[in-house]
Design a protein around this motif. Structure first.
Motif, PDB file in Angstrom:
ATOM      1  N   CYS A  86       0.860  -1.182   0.000  1.00 50.69           N
ATOM      2  CA  CYS A  86       0.000   0.000   0.000  1.00 50.69           C
ATOM      3  C   CYS A  86       0.894   1.230   0.000  1.00 50.69           C
ATOM      4  O   CYS A  86       1.595   1.490   0.977  1.00 50.69           O
ATOM      5  CB  CYS A  86      -0.895   0.009   1.241  1.00 50.69           C
ATOM      6  SG  CYS A  86      -1.931  -1.435   1.383  1.00 50.69           S
ATOM      7  N   ARG A  87       0.867   1.962  -1.077  1.00 52.28           N
ATOM      8  CA  ARG A  87       1.719   3.140  -1.208  1.00 52.28           C
ATOM      9  C   ARG A  87       1.115   4.327  -0.471  1.00 52.28           C
ATOM     10  O   ARG A  87      -0.053   4.343  -0.136  1.00 52.28           O
ATOM     11  CB  ARG A  87       1.899   3.469  -2.681  1.00 52.28           C
ATOM     12  CG  ARG A  87       2.563   2.312  -3.435  1.00 52.28           C
ATOM     13  CD  ARG A  87       2.835   2.670  -4.829  1.00 52.28           C
ATOM     14  NE  ARG A  87       3.742   3.818  -4.750  1.00 52.28           N
ATOM     15  CZ  ARG A  87       4.051   4.572  -5.778  1.00 52.28           C
ATOM     16  NH1 ARG A  87       3.558   4.326  -6.951  1.00 52.28           N
ATOM     17  NH2 ARG A  87       4.875   5.583  -5.635  1.00 52.28           N
ATOM     18  N   GLU A  88       1.940   5.342  -0.226  1.00 53.85           N
ATOM     19  CA  GLU A  88       1.501   6.547   0.482  1.00 53.85           C
ATOM     20  C   GLU A  88       0.336   7.246  -0.230  1.00 53.85           C
ATOM     21  O   GLU A  88      -0.505   7.840   0.412  1.00 53.85           O
ATOM     22  CB  GLU A  88       2.668   7.536   0.622  1.00 53.85           C
ATOM     23  CG  GLU A  88       3.691   7.130   1.666  1.00 53.85           C
ATOM     24  CD  GLU A  88       3.161   7.237   3.080  1.00 53.85           C
ATOM     25  OE1 GLU A  88       2.570   8.262   3.438  1.00 53.85           O
ATOM     26  OE2 GLU A  88       3.355   6.279   3.833  1.00 53.85           O
ATOM     27  N   ASP A  89       0.300   7.161  -1.567  1.00 55.46           N
ATOM     28  CA  ASP A  89      -0.756   7.852  -2.317  1.00 55.46           C
ATOM     29  C   ASP A  89      -2.055   7.050  -2.398  1.00 55.46           C
ATOM     30  O   ASP A  89      -3.009   7.451  -3.059  1.00 55.46           O
ATOM     31  CB  ASP A  89      -0.262   8.216  -3.720  1.00 55.46           C
ATOM     32  CG  ASP A  89       0.021   7.007  -4.596  1.00 55.46           C
ATOM     33  OD1 ASP A  89      -0.234   5.852  -4.171  1.00 55.46           O
ATOM     34  OD2 ASP A  89       0.511   7.211  -5.723  1.00 55.46           O
ATOM     35  N   GLY A  90      -2.094   5.875  -1.751  1.00 58.88           N
ATOM     36  CA  GLY A  90      -3.294   5.047  -1.748  1.00 58.88           C
ATOM     37  C   GLY A  90      -3.299   3.970  -2.812  1.00 58.88           C
ATOM     38  O   GLY A  90      -4.115   3.048  -2.757  1.00 58.88           O
ATOM     39  N   SER A  91      -2.405   4.054  -3.789  1.00 62.81           N
ATOM     40  CA  SER A  91      -2.345   3.014  -4.815  1.00 62.81           C
ATOM     41  C   SER A  91      -1.678   1.766  -4.244  1.00 62.81           C
ATOM     42  O   SER A  91      -1.040   1.808  -3.190  1.00 62.81           O
ATOM     43  CB  SER A  91      -1.580   3.522  -6.039  1.00 62.81           C
ATOM     44  OG  SER A  91      -0.226   3.770  -5.715  1.00 62.81           O
ATOM     45  N   LYS A  92      -1.848   0.656  -4.947  1.00 60.64           N
ATOM     46  CA  LYS A  92      -1.272  -0.606  -4.495  1.00 60.64           C
ATOM     47  C   LYS A  92      -0.431  -1.204  -5.612  1.00 60.64           C
ATOM     48  O   LYS A  92      -0.734  -1.024  -6.782  1.00 60.64           O
ATOM     49  CB  LYS A  92      -2.372  -1.576  -4.093  1.00 60.64           C
ATOM     50  CG  LYS A  92      -3.159  -1.086  -2.905  1.00 60.64           C
ATOM     51  CD  LYS A  92      -4.239  -2.044  -2.518  1.00 60.64           C
ATOM     52  CE  LYS A  92      -5.000  -1.444  -1.342  1.00 60.64           C
ATOM     53  NZ  LYS A  92      -6.062  -2.293  -0.888  1.00 60.64           N
ATOM     54  N   VAL A  93       0.632  -1.912  -5.206  1.00 63.07           N
ATOM     55  CA  VAL A  93       1.498  -2.570  -6.165  1.00 63.07           C
ATOM     56  C   VAL A  93       1.920  -3.909  -5.589  1.00 63.07           C
ATOM     57  O   VAL A  93       2.198  -4.027  -4.398  1.00 63.07           O
ATOM     58  CB  VAL A  93       2.729  -1.694  -6.533  1.00 63.07           C
ATOM     59  CG1 VAL A  93       3.593  -1.418  -5.323  1.00 63.07           C
ATOM     60  CG2 VAL A  93       3.533  -2.308  -7.652  1.00 63.07           C
ATOM     61  N   LYS A  94       1.916  -4.946  -6.420  1.00 66.55           N
ATOM     62  CA  LYS A  94       2.348  -6.272  -5.987  1.00 66.55           C
ATOM     63  C   LYS A  94       3.862  -6.331  -6.116  1.00 66.55           C
ATOM     64  O   LYS A  94       4.415  -6.022  -7.172  1.00 66.55           O
ATOM     65  CB  LYS A  94       1.695  -7.336  -6.870  1.00 66.55           C
ATOM     66  CG  LYS A  94       1.979  -8.727  -6.439  1.00 66.55           C
ATOM     67  CD  LYS A  94       0.823  -9.284  -5.674  1.00 66.55           C
ATOM     68  CE  LYS A  94       1.062 -10.751  -5.403  1.00 66.55           C
ATOM     69  NZ  LYS A  94      -0.029 -11.359  -4.727  1.00 66.55           N
ATOM     70  N   VAL A  95       4.545  -6.682  -5.023  1.00 65.89           N
ATOM     71  CA  VAL A  95       6.003  -6.721  -5.031  1.00 65.89           C
ATOM     72  C   VAL A  95       6.523  -8.089  -4.616  1.00 65.89           C
ATOM     73  O   VAL A  95       5.898  -8.808  -3.840  1.00 65.89           O
ATOM     74  CB  VAL A  95       6.630  -5.636  -4.123  1.00 65.89           C
ATOM     75  CG1 VAL A  95       6.365  -4.247  -4.654  1.00 65.89           C
ATOM     76  CG2 VAL A  95       6.163  -5.765  -2.695  1.00 65.89           C
ATOM     77  N   ASP A  96       7.673  -8.408  -5.174  1.00 62.71           N
ATOM     78  CA  ASP A  96       8.452  -9.578  -4.818  1.00 62.71           C
ATOM     79  C   ASP A  96       9.413  -9.108  -3.729  1.00 62.71           C
ATOM     80  O   ASP A  96      10.228  -8.217  -3.960  1.00 62.71           O
ATOM     81  CB  ASP A  96       9.205 -10.050  -6.061  1.00 62.71           C
ATOM     82  CG  ASP A  96      10.078 -11.267  -5.821  1.00 62.71           C
ATOM     83  OD1 ASP A  96      10.203 -11.727  -4.676  1.00 62.71           O
ATOM     84  OD2 ASP A  96      10.658 -11.754  -6.814  1.00 62.71           O
ATOM     85  N   VAL A  97       9.301  -9.653  -2.533  1.00 62.71           N
ATOM     86  CA  VAL A  97      10.099  -9.219  -1.382  1.00 62.71           C
ATOM     87  C   VAL A  97      11.159 -10.276  -1.091  1.00 62.71           C
ATOM     88  O   VAL A  97      10.843 -11.453  -0.937  1.00 62.71           O
ATOM     89  CB  VAL A  97       9.209  -9.060  -0.126  1.00 62.71           C
ATOM     90  CG1 VAL A  97      10.033  -8.626   1.069  1.00 62.71           C
ATOM     91  CG2 VAL A  97       8.083  -8.093  -0.370  1.00 62.71           C
ATOM     92  N   ARG A  98      12.419  -9.849  -1.027  1.00 61.10           N
ATOM     93  CA  ARG A  98      13.529 -10.707  -0.588  1.00 61.10           C
ATOM     94  C   ARG A  98      14.036 -10.116   0.715  1.00 61.10           C
ATOM     95  O   ARG A  98      14.302  -8.922   0.792  1.00 61.10           O
ATOM     96  CB  ARG A  98      14.666 -10.715  -1.605  1.00 61.10           C
ATOM     97  CG  ARG A  98      14.347 -11.296  -2.951  1.00 61.10           C
ATOM     98  CD  ARG A  98      14.342 -12.813  -3.033  1.00 61.10           C
ATOM     99  NE  ARG A  98      15.420 -13.503  -2.372  1.00 61.10           N
ATOM    100  CZ  ARG A  98      16.527 -13.949  -2.957  1.00 61.10           C
ATOM    101  NH1 ARG A  98      16.730 -13.736  -4.236  1.00 61.10           N
ATOM    102  NH2 ARG A  98      17.432 -14.610  -2.261  1.00 61.10           N
TER     103      ARG A  98
END
Length: 122
Positions: A86-98
């Motif tokens: 959940c980004r600061e601007d309210g948008s969302k992005v799917k991320v690969d987390v290592r």
């Protein structure tokens, strides 16, 4: 500041940050410009850094914690998971987390977290 070289964070490993886990609470300690651009979290706002985890749905926050704790058992290869950020601007992005365990002592642990947009070749 200075836990991980700024050159390493900014130029070599992509969007990355160092987190501290103490008594079950995560605090964002250091982040690079690429991490700021991807997440929208500014290193100028300490309150956002300390409370960023509260913006996640409970299931996403539990997944982040699970990936982080899995890194404890895999010091060389770290651990990996996919999270909707959940980004600061309210948008969302799917991320690969290592996530990699950097340091551990009785009081706290430090983790290096590297992000990539899910599906990107970074």
């Amino acid at each position: 500041e200075g836990m991980v070289s700024d050159t390493l964070l900014d130029n070599i490993i992509g969007p990355a940050a160092v987190y501290k886990e103490e008594n079950g609470r995560l605090t964002l300690m250091q982040l690079n410009d690429q991490y700021t651009r991807l997440t929208g979290i500014s290193h100028d706002r300490q309150d956002r850094m300390e409370h960023f985890i509260e913006k996640y749905r409970e299931s996403e926050a539990m997944l982040i914690a699970s990936v982080m704790h899995a890194a404890d058992s895999h010091p060389l290869e770290g651990s990996r998971g996919f999270v909707e950020l959940c980004r600061e601007d309210g948008s969302k992005v799917k991320v690969d987390v290592r996530i990699f365990l950097l340091f551990s002592c009785e009081k706290y642990k430090l983790y290096l977290t590297k992000l990539a947009v899910h599906g990107s070749t970074e």
